[in-house]
Write a protein that holds these residues in place. Structure first.
Motif, PDB file in Angstrom:
ATOM      1  N   PRO A   1       0.805  -1.222   0.000  1.00 39.93           N
ATOM      2  CA  PRO A   1       0.000   0.000   0.000  1.00 39.93           C
ATOM      3  C   PRO A   1       0.845   1.283   0.000  1.00 39.93           C
ATOM      4  O   PRO A   1       0.518   2.247  -0.688  1.00 39.93           O
ATOM      5  CB  PRO A   1      -0.825  -0.101   1.292  1.00 39.93           C
TER       6      PRO A   1
ATOM      7  N   TYR B   1      -8.594   4.804  -2.593  1.00 40.54           N
ATOM      8  CA  TYR B   1      -7.840   3.589  -2.309  1.00 40.54           C
ATOM      9  C   TYR B   1      -7.841   3.303  -0.805  1.00 40.54           C
ATOM     10  O   TYR B   1      -8.087   2.173  -0.373  1.00 40.54           O
ATOM     11  CB  TYR B   1      -6.411   3.726  -2.836  1.00 40.54           C
ATOM     12  N   LEU B   2      -7.583   4.331   0.010  1.00 41.09           N
ATOM     13  CA  LEU B   2      -7.576   4.147   1.465  1.00 41.09           C
ATOM     14  C   LEU B   2      -8.956   3.751   1.981  1.00 41.09           C
ATOM     15  O   LEU B   2      -9.077   2.902   2.866  1.00 41.09           O
ATOM     16  CB  LEU B   2      -7.083   5.420   2.155  1.00 41.09           C
TER      17      LEU B   2
ATOM     18  N   LEU C   1       0.708   4.202  -2.832  1.00 44.45           N
ATOM     19  CA  LEU C   1       0.355   5.582  -2.483  1.00 44.45           C
ATOM     20  C   LEU C   1       1.467   6.575  -2.821  1.00 44.45           C
ATOM     21  O   LEU C   1       1.191   7.736  -3.116  1.00 44.45           O
ATOM     22  CB  LEU C   1      -0.006   5.686  -1.003  1.00 44.45           C
TER      23      LEU C   1
ATOM     24  N   LEU D   1      -9.432   0.128   1.341  1.00 41.11           N
ATOM     25  CA  LEU D   1      -8.689  -0.689   2.320  1.00 41.11           C
ATOM     26  C   LEU D   1      -9.454  -0.777   3.638  1.00 41.11           C
ATOM     27  O   LEU D   1      -9.555  -1.853   4.235  1.00 41.11           O
ATOM     28  CB  LEU D   1      -7.301  -0.093   2.571  1.00 41.11           C
TER      29      LEU D   1
END
Length: 155
Positions: A37, A62-63, A41, A66
């Motif tokens: 990750p 994206y976060l 990022l 997750l």
């Protein structure tokens, strides 16, 4: 005696189970579980993640994905995002002026002489009447307190 032994065994089982769960959680944090990750990022695909730019939105999505995959509960409105307003400033020149007589007179202040703003990216247009709030004089013997009766200054 049997009760004491039963309680001791129960407590031991609970502590062992709790320790195993904690240990499993700690063992799941590995270099590889963090490296992927973080590399994504910090990659060029995120375009530097500058505020308000495409890369920042991709990184935040994206976060959020997750967090969803980890079964973390979203924020109060069902979203993983918290809305707030950011101010964006380009360059380092700052301006401050005081307008009097409904725009007939303007006092322009000089940056780093009359004022300096260094607390972050700020931009603000503020239009308010100037109010005299007193000199901070309070005399109980004379029964005078100028903070109780502010007077508006008119230019």
């Amino acid at each position: 005696m049997k009760k004491a032994l039963l309680i001791l065994l129960s407590v031991s089982y609970i502590l062992t189970f709790a320790q195993n769960e904690k240990q499993k959680g700690l063992e799941s944090i590995t270099i590889n579980s963090l490296k992927g990750p973080l590399e994504f990022l910090s990659s060029d695909w995120m375009e530097g993640r500058e505020t308000g730019q495409k890369g920042a939105y991709m990184a935040s999505d994206y976060l959020a994905s997750l967090m969803k995959s980890m079964d973390l509960e979203p924020f109060r409105d069902g979203s993983y995002f918290q809305e707030f307003q950011l101010l964006d400033r380009k360059g380092s020149e700052q301006q401050l002026s005081i307008v009097q007589d409904q725009g007939k007179q303007e006092i322009v202040l000089e940056q780093k002489v009359d004022f300096n703003i260094s607390s972050g990216n700020t931009s603000l247009l503020l239009e308010k009447d100037i109010v005299f709030a007193g000199y901070g004089i309070r005399n109980e013997d004379e029964k005078y307190d100028d903070s109780l009766n502010p007077q508006e200054i008119i230019y």
